[in-house]
Write a protein that holds these residues in place. Structure first.
Motif, short mmCIF file in Angstrom:
data_model
loop_
_atom_site.label_atom_id
_atom_site.label_comp_id
_atom_site.label_asym_id
_atom_site.label_seq_id
_atom_site.Cartn_x
_atom_site.Cartn_y
_atom_site.Cartn_z
N PRO A 297 -7.80 16.39 -4.05
CA PRO A 297 -8.48 15.24 -3.46
C PRO A 297 -7.47 14.20 -2.98
O PRO A 297 -6.51 13.90 -3.68
CB PRO A 297 -9.33 14.69 -4.62
N LYS A 298 -7.67 13.67 -1.77
CA LYS A 298 -6.74 12.68 -1.21
C LYS A 298 -7.19 11.26 -1.51
O LYS A 298 -6.50 10.32 -1.17
CB LYS A 298 -6.63 12.88 0.30
N ARG B 270 -2.05 9.69 -8.95
CA ARG B 270 -0.95 8.92 -8.36
C ARG B 270 -0.50 9.59 -7.05
O ARG B 270 -0.25 10.79 -7.00
CB ARG B 270 0.22 8.83 -9.32
N GLY B 271 -0.40 8.80 -6.04
CA GLY B 271 -0.04 9.32 -4.73
C GLY B 271 -1.22 9.50 -3.80
O GLY B 271 -1.06 9.62 -2.59
N PHE C 26 0.83 -1.21 0.00
CA PHE C 26 0.00 0.00 0.00
C PHE C 26 0.87 1.26 0.00
O PHE C 26 0.61 2.21 -0.74
CB PHE C 26 -0.92 -0.02 1.22
N HIS C 27 1.91 1.27 0.83
CA HIS C 27 2.72 2.47 1.00
C HIS C 27 3.94 2.52 0.08
O HIS C 27 4.40 3.61 -0.27
CB HIS C 27 3.18 2.60 2.45
N ASP C 28 4.49 1.37 -0.29
CA ASP C 28 5.71 1.36 -1.11
C ASP C 28 5.66 0.17 -2.07
O ASP C 28 6.32 -0.84 -1.86
CB ASP C 28 6.95 1.27 -0.23
N PRO C 29 4.86 0.29 -3.15
CA PRO C 29 4.69 -0.84 -4.07
C PRO C 29 5.99 -1.28 -4.74
O PRO C 29 6.19 -2.47 -4.98
CB PRO C 29 3.68 -0.33 -5.10
N GLU C 30 6.89 -0.35 -5.03
CA GLU C 30 8.14 -0.73 -5.67
C GLU C 30 8.95 -1.64 -4.76
O GLU C 30 9.48 -2.67 -5.19
CB GLU C 30 8.96 0.52 -6.02
N LEU C 31 9.06 -1.28 -3.48
CA LEU C 31 9.78 -2.11 -2.53
C LEU C 31 9.08 -3.45 -2.34
O LEU C 31 9.72 -4.50 -2.28
CB LEU C 31 9.90 -1.39 -1.19
N SER C 32 7.75 -3.42 -2.27
CA SER C 32 6.98 -4.65 -2.11
C SER C 32 7.20 -5.60 -3.28
O SER C 32 7.41 -6.80 -3.10
CB SER C 32 5.49 -4.31 -1.99
N LYS D 93 1.63 -3.56 -9.35
CA LYS D 93 2.73 -4.05 -10.20
C LYS D 93 3.39 -2.93 -10.96
O LYS D 93 4.59 -2.96 -11.23
CB LYS D 93 2.18 -5.11 -11.16
N VAL D 94 2.59 -1.92 -11.33
CA VAL D 94 3.16 -0.78 -12.06
C VAL D 94 3.44 0.38 -11.09
O VAL D 94 3.48 1.54 -11.49
CB VAL D 94 2.23 -0.32 -13.21
N ASN D 95 3.60 0.02 -9.83
CA ASN D 95 4.09 0.94 -8.79
C ASN D 95 3.14 2.08 -8.43
O ASN D 95 3.57 3.18 -8.09
CB ASN D 95 5.45 1.53 -9.18
N PHE D 96 1.83 1.80 -8.48
CA PHE D 96 0.87 2.76 -7.97
C PHE D 96 0.78 2.59 -6.44
O PHE D 96 0.43 1.51 -5.96
CB PHE D 96 -0.52 2.54 -8.58
N PRO D 97 1.09 3.65 -5.66
CA PRO D 97 0.97 3.52 -4.20
C PRO D 97 -0.46 3.74 -3.73
O PRO D 97 -1.30 4.26 -4.45
CB PRO D 97 1.89 4.63 -3.69
N ARG D 98 -0.71 3.33 -2.49
CA ARG D 98 -1.97 3.58 -1.77
C ARG D 98 -3.17 3.04 -2.52
O ARG D 98 -4.19 3.71 -2.66
CB ARG D 98 -2.12 5.06 -1.48
N VAL D 99 -3.04 1.81 -2.99
CA VAL D 99 -4.14 1.14 -3.68
C VAL D 99 -4.84 0.21 -2.69
O VAL D 99 -4.19 -0.55 -1.97
CB VAL D 99 -3.63 0.33 -4.89
N CYS D 100 -6.17 0.29 -2.65
CA CYS D 100 -6.94 -0.62 -1.79
C CYS D 100 -8.21 -1.03 -2.52
O CYS D 100 -8.54 -0.51 -3.59
CB CYS D 100 -7.25 0.02 -0.44
#
Length: 855
Positions: A756-757, A805-806, A572-578, A826-833
């Motif tokens: 918008p957040k 994004r973000g 959720f917070h760091d997709p690249e690291l995940s 997979k394409v490094n979008f953060p904060r996905v739920c």
């Protein structure tokens, strides 16, 4: 701790006896240095508070087994009477005798014997009242077994002590130490002191010990001793107190009176009525009512009217010493300046005192000592340094903790709040968000954990002595738990460790002892070393809040769910690291179990745990996930650059972690995490909903989802295998409604900047989207967003998604929502739920909108 008032801070130093370096104990570990043993035994002395005893404050350990003890001190002593060369009055003799006996009796009730009673250890305060000094030396040295010098002074030692001879632990010819002295030993010393007061001079000071003992035994009769001494020194006053002295100086110890018995002697009938029994102050956590002296002047500004008032002297003596240390106080330097510590000779035997060294508190205005709370209005003038203090709050925590003036004001404020606990519980939380003064951290943590009631009675009711199967594992773990710390590595530390851990195991029969429980116990025991009951109570409150059911006999399902949610938090917070960690197979199971099972106490030293837990205790049960992610992000560059083997080596010896940065980033991660995203069905059942501790300004994601009342829009439990199959976390429908502010008619939750957040992404077909959707959501059908190889396709809808994004992206749909979220990660979008239950959860709410037909 009582106020400093007219007392001074004194220090004395001595050496513990050295142990051979090549000898190990029965457990195969090196022997504990005697200085460490003394340091551990000393701690209980800080709790012995009585008007007739000098308060112990601190002990420090230096090189070559040197120990420096800090205690309350007064310059005047009974030695001053001896130097006057004339007998004291009967009234003064009786006063001193009675007050010394009061101190000795109180010591005896706590299992202590002075053994070093002498004229220069009976101090006198400014009112002429007795203050016994060095009363703990015999106790802290294990009756003299841990030092190479005798405890006591030959002129005042009782016959039975002299008859035992000197004892040196390092002497191989002496196998057994002499029997410990009892209360009657001090009574003999008191008798000699009273003789000297009546005679106006020292007695028997120039006679060898053997000759003195022979002289006493030859006389054999107390009356003869008094007669001879009275005639020799002209001390007719001795005859007036002869019956009382007979009870003190009796050669046969068994016939000698105890301090408690002597206090009831008829000789004190005329003065005992002037003394009131000492009542120990009521502790913060007990069943007794407690109150402070709350009487204030009509005009509160009168409190600070006199510029010459020494407000600092009204503070507790341990506070004053703490501030002195912050202001640059150095014990060894002070003793060196007084020529008490010398480079030659390198050995110091008998303790000596230094005079008081003044604490520098800069220009602290008087009103700072009387802080007003909440909406209380004050007519007091503002401190000249108030602007400087406001600026200090923004400085790094480590700097704030070393700022004398800032700590003084914070300590005073917390002291007032804690005395009003639990009435001022909310204000304790509010101030703890700023920081917690180290001096009051133990009590502040207890308040944050909601400890109340008679904790001592509960702790005492637990059987901590009967052997249980866990004893063996506890014995193995304790010598390996934070043993770099002098306090926890002491024998007293091990004893207390054992008792608190055993109390927890016995009082939680549905749970079991797992390795790591000792590490969890360590911070609470360190902060409450002299209050095992409070350490136990804090530990018992901490575990169900953050580690609910972690200590079940079979905790695999709890641990696996926890690690899965943590893995989703990383994505959720760091997709690249995940993505990288998953590709190399470096999963949380390999490194994070010790983190969470011990709440990081197994991987960080105590000083870092204190700063980490200061914030952890303000957060809810999901906050540890954010700490874990923050740690990974500090190691991010090294993790991304390495493969599986290198990562294993990296975590086998964890690099230095900046804890303040970790805490700061954890709070940011926490505030970006939807509260239902960390839902766990094995978490603690709901209690009472409330603020999580980070304040009203972060209500975006403030409450603990576990504490929210469950509705039809809440998250549904998910089988562990299904949970593991999803990369991104789920959020509840009620969470989405709250975040999108649908009940208020607004399409999005916006930040202060107006952006918008959160954005809702509906992946259903265009037709289904047109039949009803969340207001403000964007429609990106699943089959139009990604190519067959998982790449994000370029289209107007995905272009809009790139603009978000973000932000928090909530994927909504009937099916394939998990796969769509996984593709985004997979394409490094953060904060996905993912919306739990999909669009069907929202249909009964009436919140779905249908676009108006085009005309």
């Amino acid at each position: 701790m009582r106020p400093l008032k007219d007392a001074q801070l004194g220090a004395f130093t001595f050496f513990a006896s050295a142990l051979p370096h090549d000898v190990c104990g029965s457990n195969g570990l090196p022997l504990t240095p005697n200085s460490i043993k003394i340091l551990g035994r000393f701690q209980i002395l800080k709790t012995i508070t009585h008007p007739r005893l000098c308060q112990y404050v601190d002990i420090s350990r230096g090189k070559h087994e040197r120990l420096i003890v800090v205690a309350e001190h007064y310059e005047k002593s009974l030695s001053d009477f001896q130097r006057q060369g004339k007998p004291a009055s009967l009234e003064k003799v009786l006063q001193i005798a009675y007050e010394v006996l009061e101190g000795l009796e109180f010591m005896n009730k706590h299992g202590l014997v002075h053994r070093a009673l002498s004229a220069h250890n009976v101090l006198m305060d400014c009112k002429g009242n007795v203050k016994l000094a060095k009363f703990g030396l015999y106790h802290m040295t294990d009756h003299g077994a841990d030092v190479d010098f005798p405890i006591g002074y030959p002129s005042y030692l009782a016959p039975e002590v002299i008859a035992q001879g000197s004892f040196h632990p390092s002497d191989p010819s002496r196998d057994e130490a002499p029997l410990p002295s009892g209360p009657k030993t001090d009574v003999w010393s008191l008798g000699v002191l009273l003789f000297e007061l009546c005679a106006g001079r020292r007695l028997l000071q120039n006679i060898e010990i053997s000759e003195r003992l022979k002289f006493i035994l030859t006389l054999g009769c107390m009356d003869d001793i008094v007669t001879v001494l009275a005639e020799e020194h002209g001390a007719r006053l001795l005859v007036d107190i002869l019956p009382f002295e007979s009870l003190c100086i009796c050669i046969f110890c068994v016939l000698r009176a105890t301090p408690a018995e002597l206090l009831g002697d008829p000789v004190f009938s005329g003065i005992s009525c002037h003394y009131t029994p000492f009542l120990k102050p009521v502790s913060l956590f007990s069943s007794s009512l407690r109150c402070a002296h709350l009487e204030l002047p009509d005009d509160i500004s009168d409190l600070c009217k006199d510029d010459d008032d020494d407000y600092l002297s009204e503070r507790a003596i341990d506070e004053v010493y703490h501030l002195w240390c912050l202001a640059g106080g150095d014990l060894e330097k002070e003793l060196t300046n007084k020529e008490i510590i010398q480079s030659k000779p390198p050995i110091c035997t008998l303790p000596k005192y230094i005079t008081h060294t003044h604490t520098q508190t800069h220009d602290v205005a008087g009103e700072a000592y009387y802080p007003l709370l909440e909406d209380e209005q004050s007519s007091l003038p503002q401190s000249n340094s108030s602007n400087e203090l406001s600026a200090t709050v923004t400085l790094p925590l480590i700097i704030r903790e070393r700022d004398t003036e800032y700590q003084l004001i914070r300590i005073i404020l917390f002291d007032r709040l804690l005395k009003a606990y639990p009435y001022k519980k909310n204000l304790v939380w509010k101030e703890a968000r700023v920081d917690i003064p180290p001096l009051v951290r133990g009590l502040a943590w207890a308040a944050l954990l909601g400890i109340e009631g008679d904790i001592q009675a509960k702790y005492e009711s637990i059987d901590k002595d009967t052997p249980i199967p866990t004893d063996r594992q506890i014995e193995v773990d304790i010598p390996r738990c934070h043993q770099y710390d002098e306090l926890l590595s002491s024998p007293q530390g091990h004893i207390k460790f054992r008792r608190v851990l055993k109390a927890w195991v016995v009082s939680h029969p549905d749970l079991v002892y797992w390795q790591g429980l000792d590490s969890l116990c360590a911070p609470f025991l360190y902060l409450n070393f002299n209050n095992e009951a409070l350490a136990y109570a804090c530990m018992s409150a901490f575990i169900p809040k953050y580690l609910y059911n972690f200590f079940l006999k079979d905790n695999s399902h709890v641990i696996q769910e926890y690690l899965t949610v943590f893995s989703q938090m990383i994505a959720f917070h760091d997709p690249e690291l995940s993505n990288h960690l998953n590709e190399i197979g470096f999963i949380p199971d390999l490194y994070a179990i010790p983190w969470f099972l011990t709440m990081f106490t197994h991987v960080f030293p105590l000083h870092k745990i204190f700063h980490l837990w200061d914030t952890l205790l303000l957060g809810n049960s999901s906050f540890p996930f954010c700490i874990g992610v923050a740690i990974l992000q500090q190691l991010r560059d090294r993790l991304l650059a390495n493969g599986f083997n290198e990562c294993i080596l990296l975590f086998s010896d964890l690099p230095e972690i900046d804890i303040e940065r970790c805490v700061r980033e954890s709070i940011t991660l926490f505030c970006w995490t939807p509260k239902s995203a960390t839902y766990r069905q094995h978490a603690q059942p709901s209690k009472v909903a409330g603020d999580n501790g980070f304040g009203k300004t972060t209500t975006y994601y403030s409450s603990d989802y576990q504490d929210m009342p469950k509705t039809d829009l809440s998250r549904e439990p998910l089988a562990l295998c299904d949970l593991k199959a999803e990369v991104s976390p789920r959020i509840s429908a009620e969470d989405l409604i709250d975040l999108c502010e649908l009940s208020l008619g607004g399409p999005t939750k916006r930040s202060r900047a107006g952006k918008p957040k959160i954005v809702a992404v509906d992946i259903r077909s265009v037709e289904d989207f047109g039949r009803g959707h969340i207001s403000g959501s964007i429609n990106i059908p699943f089959n139009t967003a990604f190519s067959s190889d998982g790449e994000l396709l370029q289209c107007p809808a995905t272009g809009v998604l790139q603009n978000y994004r973000g932000r928090v992206i909530v994927v909504i749909g009937h099916a394939m929502k998990s796969a769509f979220a996984a593709h985004l990660v997979k394409v490094n979008f953060p904060r996905v739920c993912i919306l739990d239950g999909g669009i069907n959860k929202l249909k009964p709410t009436g919140l779905l909108t249908v676009p108006s037909p085009q005309i």
